[in-house]
Write a protein that holds these residues in place. Structure first.
Motif, PDB file in Angstrom:
ATOM      1  N   ARG A 189       9.137 -39.681 -42.131  1.00 30.10           N
ATOM      2  CA  ARG A 189       8.661 -39.705 -40.840  1.00 30.10           C
ATOM      3  C   ARG A 189       8.222 -38.263 -40.557  1.00 30.10           C
ATOM      4  N   PHE A 190       8.744 -37.231 -41.108  1.00 33.79           N
ATOM      5  CA  PHE A 190       8.622 -35.702 -40.934  1.00 33.79           C
ATOM      6  C   PHE A 190       7.087 -35.633 -41.565  1.00 33.79           C
ATOM      7  N   GLN A 191       6.755 -36.011 -42.483  1.00 32.26           N
ATOM      8  CA  GLN A 191       5.487 -35.975 -43.089  1.00 32.26           C
ATOM      9  C   GLN A 191       4.323 -36.568 -42.427  1.00 32.26           C
ATOM     10  N   TYR A 192       4.764 -37.761 -41.803  1.00 29.08           N
ATOM     11  CA  TYR A 192       3.744 -38.466 -40.654  1.00 29.08           C
ATOM     12  C   TYR A 192       3.761 -37.656 -39.714  1.00 29.08           C
ATOM     13  N   ALA A 193       4.612 -37.198 -39.048  1.00 31.82           N
ATOM     14  CA  ALA A 193       4.541 -36.238 -37.893  1.00 31.82           C
ATOM     15  C   ALA A 193       3.636 -34.991 -38.239  1.00 31.82           C
ATOM     16  N   VAL A 194       3.648 -34.263 -39.363  1.00 38.02           N
ATOM     17  CA  VAL A 194       2.951 -33.178 -39.532  1.00 38.02           C
ATOM     18  C   VAL A 194       1.498 -33.595 -39.515  1.00 38.02           C
ATOM     19  N   ILE A 195       1.182 -34.629 -40.341  1.00 40.67           N
ATOM     20  CA  ILE A 195      -0.347 -35.209 -40.356  1.00 40.67           C
ATOM     21  C   ILE A 195      -0.881 -35.554 -39.016  1.00 40.67           C
ATOM     22  N   SER A 196      -0.083 -36.300 -38.243  1.00 39.43           N
ATOM     23  CA  SER A 196      -0.446 -36.507 -36.965  1.00 39.43           C
ATOM     24  C   SER A 196      -0.767 -35.305 -36.110  1.00 39.43           C
ATOM     25  N   LEU A 197       0.026 -34.367 -36.198  1.00 42.80           N
ATOM     26  CA  LEU A 197      -0.391 -33.115 -35.319  1.00 42.80           C
ATOM     27  C   LEU A 197      -1.606 -32.473 -35.924  1.00 42.80           C
ATOM     28  N   CYS A 198      -2.052 -32.509 -37.111  1.00 49.23           N
ATOM     29  CA  CYS A 198      -3.275 -32.024 -37.851  1.00 49.23           C
ATOM     30  C   CYS A 198      -4.309 -33.123 -37.314  1.00 49.23           C
ATOM     31  N   GLY A 199      -3.993 -34.500 -37.207  1.00 51.63           N
ATOM     32  CA  GLY A 199      -5.036 -35.255 -36.749  1.00 51.63           C
ATOM     33  C   GLY A 199      -5.368 -35.045 -35.324  1.00 51.63           C
ATOM     34  N   LEU A 200      -4.412 -34.647 -34.376  1.00 50.75           N
ATOM     35  CA  LEU A 200      -4.555 -34.466 -33.033  1.00 50.75           C
ATOM     36  C   LEU A 200      -5.484 -33.302 -32.786  1.00 50.75           C
ATOM     37  N   VAL A 201      -5.111 -32.109 -33.721  1.00 52.50           N
ATOM     38  CA  VAL A 201      -6.109 -30.878 -33.733  1.00 52.50           C
ATOM     39  C   VAL A 201      -7.496 -31.424 -33.989  1.00 52.50           C
ATOM     40  N   MET A 202      -7.749 -32.109 -35.031  1.00 52.50           N
ATOM     41  CA  MET A 202      -8.888 -32.646 -35.497  1.00 52.50           C
ATOM     42  C   MET A 202      -9.627 -33.501 -34.429  1.00 52.50           C
ATOM     43  N   PHE A 203      -8.754 -34.372 -33.773  1.00 55.81           N
ATOM     44  CA  PHE A 203      -9.362 -35.141 -32.543  1.00 55.81           C
ATOM     45  C   PHE A 203      -9.818 -34.431 -31.440  1.00 55.81           C
ATOM     46  N   LEU A 204      -9.004 -33.199 -31.006  1.00 55.70           N
ATOM     47  CA  LEU A 204      -9.511 -32.229 -29.913  1.00 55.70           C
ATOM     48  C   LEU A 204     -10.826 -31.241 -30.468  1.00 55.70           C
ATOM     49  N   ASP A 205     -10.898 -31.337 -31.948  1.00 57.05           N
ATOM     50  CA  ASP A 205     -12.186 -30.545 -32.400  1.00 57.05           C
ATOM     51  C   ASP A 205     -13.339 -31.526 -32.203  1.00 57.05           C
ATOM     52  N   GLY A 206     -13.207 -32.769 -32.628  1.00 55.74           N
ATOM     53  CA  GLY A 206     -14.221 -33.717 -32.444  1.00 55.74           C
ATOM     54  C   GLY A 206     -14.774 -33.941 -30.786  1.00 55.74           C
ATOM     55  N   PHE A 207     -13.481 -33.882 -29.893  1.00 54.89           N
ATOM     56  CA  PHE A 207     -13.860 -33.926 -28.477  1.00 54.89           C
ATOM     57  C   PHE A 207     -14.690 -32.954 -27.906  1.00 54.89           C
ATOM     58  N   ARG A 243      14.089 -30.574 -47.205  1.00 54.24           N
ATOM     59  CA  ARG A 243      15.495 -31.451 -46.754  1.00 54.24           C
ATOM     60  C   ARG A 243      14.801 -32.525 -45.669  1.00 54.24           C
ATOM     61  N   ARG A 244      13.981 -32.086 -44.851  1.00 53.59           N
ATOM     62  CA  ARG A 244      13.256 -32.828 -43.718  1.00 53.59           C
ATOM     63  C   ARG A 244      12.467 -33.713 -44.342  1.00 53.59           C
ATOM     64  N   ILE A 245      11.698 -33.506 -45.621  1.00 51.60           N
ATOM     65  CA  ILE A 245      11.037 -34.389 -46.420  1.00 51.60           C
ATOM     66  C   ILE A 245      11.888 -35.633 -47.117  1.00 51.60           C
ATOM     67  N   ASP A 246      13.019 -35.142 -47.745  1.00 46.45           N
ATOM     68  CA  ASP A 246      13.939 -35.951 -48.171  1.00 46.45           C
ATOM     69  C   ASP A 246      15.273 -35.544 -47.725  1.00 46.45           C
ATOM     70  N   PRO A 247      15.907 -36.190 -46.806  1.00 44.64           N
ATOM     71  CA  PRO A 247      17.443 -36.147 -46.193  1.00 44.64           C
ATOM     72  C   PRO A 247      18.364 -36.082 -47.245  1.00 44.64           C
ATOM     73  N   THR A 248      18.236 -36.713 -48.388  1.00 42.40           N
ATOM     74  CA  THR A 248      19.210 -36.913 -49.420  1.00 42.40           C
ATOM     75  C   THR A 248      19.470 -35.565 -50.262  1.00 42.40           C
ATOM     76  N   LEU A 249      18.453 -35.005 -50.142  1.00 37.62           N
ATOM     77  CA  LEU A 249      18.606 -33.662 -50.765  1.00 37.62           C
ATOM     78  C   LEU A 249      19.734 -32.732 -50.430  1.00 37.62           C
ATOM     79  N   ALA A 250      20.579 -32.230 -51.349  1.00 37.80           N
ATOM     80  CA  ALA A 250      21.771 -31.596 -50.935  1.00 37.80           C
ATOM     81  C   ALA A 250      21.391 -30.152 -50.920  1.00 37.80           C
ATOM     82  N   PRO A 251      22.176 -29.585 -49.638  1.00 36.00           N
ATOM     83  CA  PRO A 251      22.240 -28.182 -49.406  1.00 36.00           C
ATOM     84  C   PRO A 251      22.540 -27.372 -50.727  1.00 36.00           C
ATOM     85  N   THR A 252      22.226 -26.108 -50.796  1.00 38.52           N
ATOM     86  CA  THR A 252      22.383 -25.287 -51.836  1.00 38.52           C
ATOM     87  C   THR A 252      22.149 -23.781 -51.280  1.00 38.52           C
ATOM     88  N   ALA A 253      23.156 -22.995 -51.911  1.00 39.89           N
ATOM     89  CA  ALA A 253      23.042 -21.622 -51.487  1.00 39.89           C
ATOM     90  C   ALA A 253      21.942 -20.702 -51.951  1.00 39.89           C
TER      91      ALA A 253
END
Length: 456
Positions: free
Chosen positions: A21-39, A222-232
């Motif tokens: 969902r995080f990736q979809y959100a990033v791509i959607s924001l880029c799509g909105l910028v392109m939408f405004l560009d076209g407008f 980790r926002r792309i894959d929430p199962t990714l364990a934290p690491t120092a």
């Protein structure tokens, strides 16, 4: 030498996982910028006849108004978009959106042609800087198997901006005047800015290249894959990014690539000349034929809808029968559609609408497919340089197209004659792409252009 299994690799990390969902959100924001560009790019076409009437301008003066933003777009592509390598994709997108919002707002109070041309030029700079960074950001957060689909999707956002520009103009201009469309074009990106600042991440590749805190990059992973364990002490490897530098412009002109680069630039210039000439002048041509505003908006919008519809056909065709061959045949058919539009000006309205839809399939749909073709032609090591410069050089056509059509109309060419003439360059584009197919086409050739490591 093998890497530690705990090392996170790009683009493998993104390629091997389901889209989050995080990736979809990033791509959607880029799509909105392109939408405004076209407008913003298309809205001026609907305002122009009303500006000319209010200011008492001859038709020929509209050409520089249409083309001033396109000059800014070209400079933005060629000069400003590389700043994302120094400052990051997010920063460039945010600053560019803020810039074209402020310039559009200032245009509300423009009182003359010179002032409006300057503001449209500055607006174009912002639009030209934002779009390549949005494409790069989308590519970075897309798995390889869906990268072309997602890039095509945000370009459809650009086309949807064209459609909405027509609907908004048709609704607002008769009641509130042409300046009301500038208000919408300024307020919308200002509303989007807080969302970009809050939710759009910076490019992980840029952050790693600049030696920024690895924990910040790891949090994005980790926002792309929430199962990714934290690491120092997270460790990363970015394939093909050892030098941290863009491919040199000279690499586009190596012995095995110079013909392809020249032909691509030629076709980009033709397609963008046709695209901006059609979008800039069709509303004025239709109003000159005494169609009311609702018909003007609907007919012009159909050209953009045609481009979106074509994307669902050309994409699979390019995958199945070869990118070059599919697009070459598509352009040849497009030349017939554009010429048919010239005939349709003397036919019933429903015939004219169908003809404009098909012409839009060829011109607007062809532009999206041409960007995909450039991505096929150039390997990952120089893909951003190759595509960016093709778009930038193509803007020369985008600048000249509206001016040439304006001169033809000022010379009292009929609408039909204009479209007959426009069909000839489309035919030339088809022949050029088929020449590319002869020299570089086929699945083996396309695979040969792919690098050994995937693109980040």
């Amino acid at each position: 030498m093998s890497l530690d299994p705990s090392t996170l690799r790009l683009p493998g990390f993104v390629d091997e996982r389901r889209v989050s969902r995080f990736q979809y959100a990033v791509i959607s924001l880029c799509g909105l910028v392109m939408f405004l560009d076209g407008f913003d790019t298309q809205a001026i076409s609907y305002m122009a006849p009303h500006i000319a009437k209010e200011w008492g301008l001859p038709t020929a003066v509209l050409g520089p108004i249409f083309s001033s933003a396109l000059v800014g777009l070209m400079i933005g592509y060629l000069v400003l978009s590389p700043l994302s390598d120094r400052f990051g994709h997010k920063r460039v997108i945010v600053v560019a959106v803020a810039g074209f919002a402020v310039c559009t707002l200032a245009a509300v109070w423009s009182a003359g042609v010179t002032e409006l041309v300057v503001l449209r030029f500055l607006t174009g700079l912002g639009l030209g800087a934002a779009a390549p960074s949005c494409v790069a950001m989308t590519g970075e957060f897309s798995p390889k198997r869906l990268r072309a689909t997602f890039v095509l999707a945000i370009y459809c956002g650009f086309s949807l901006g064209f459609v909405v520009a027509g609907l908004v103009a048709g609704w607002l201009i008769p009641v509130h005047g042409w300046r009301s469309v500038f208000w919408v074009g300024a307020i919308a990106p200002l509303v989007l800015l807080p969302l970009l600042l809050r939710f759009l991440p910076e490019s992980p590749v840029f952050m790693l290249r600049r030696g920024q805190d690895p924990q910040r990059v790891h949090r994005i992973f980790r926002r792309i894959d929430p199962t990714l364990a934290p690491t120092a002490a997270p460790r990363f490897d970015v394939a093909g990014e050892d030098s941290g530098k863009r491919a040199a412009l000279s690499s586009l002109f190596t012995r095995d690539r110079v013909l392809g680069t020249a032909l691509l630039w030629f076709v980009f210039a033709i397609n963008l000349a046709e695209f901006y000439a059609l979008q800039s002048w069709l509303p004025t041509i239709l109003q000159g034929l005494d169609y009311d505003m609702s018909v003007v908006v609907t007919t012009t919008t159909l050209t953009t809808v045609g481009g979106i519809a074509a994307a669902f056909i050309t994409g699979p065709a390019m995958d199945r029968i070869g990118a070059y061959r599919a697009l070459g045949v598509f352009y040849l058919a497009g030349a017939v559609f554009v010429a048919a539009t010239g005939i349709a000006f003397g036919a019933p309205l429903w015939v004219l609408m169908i003809a404009n839809f098909l012409a839009g399939c060829a011109i607007s749909g062809g532009q999206k497919s041409l960007i995909a073709l450039a991505a096929v032609f150039y390997p990952a090591s120089m893909r951003s340089t190759g595509v960016g410069w093709a778009l930038g050089i193509g803007r020369i056509g985008g600048i000249l197209g509206p001016i040439i059509i304006g001169a033809a109309l000022s010379a009292e060419w009929s609408a039909g004659a204009v479209f007959y003439a426009m069909a000839v360059p489309v035919l030339a584009a088809g022949l050029a792409v088929l020449l590319l197919d002869r020299r570089y086409g086929g699945r083996a050739a396309e695979r040969a252009h792919e690098p050994a490591t995937a693109e980040a």
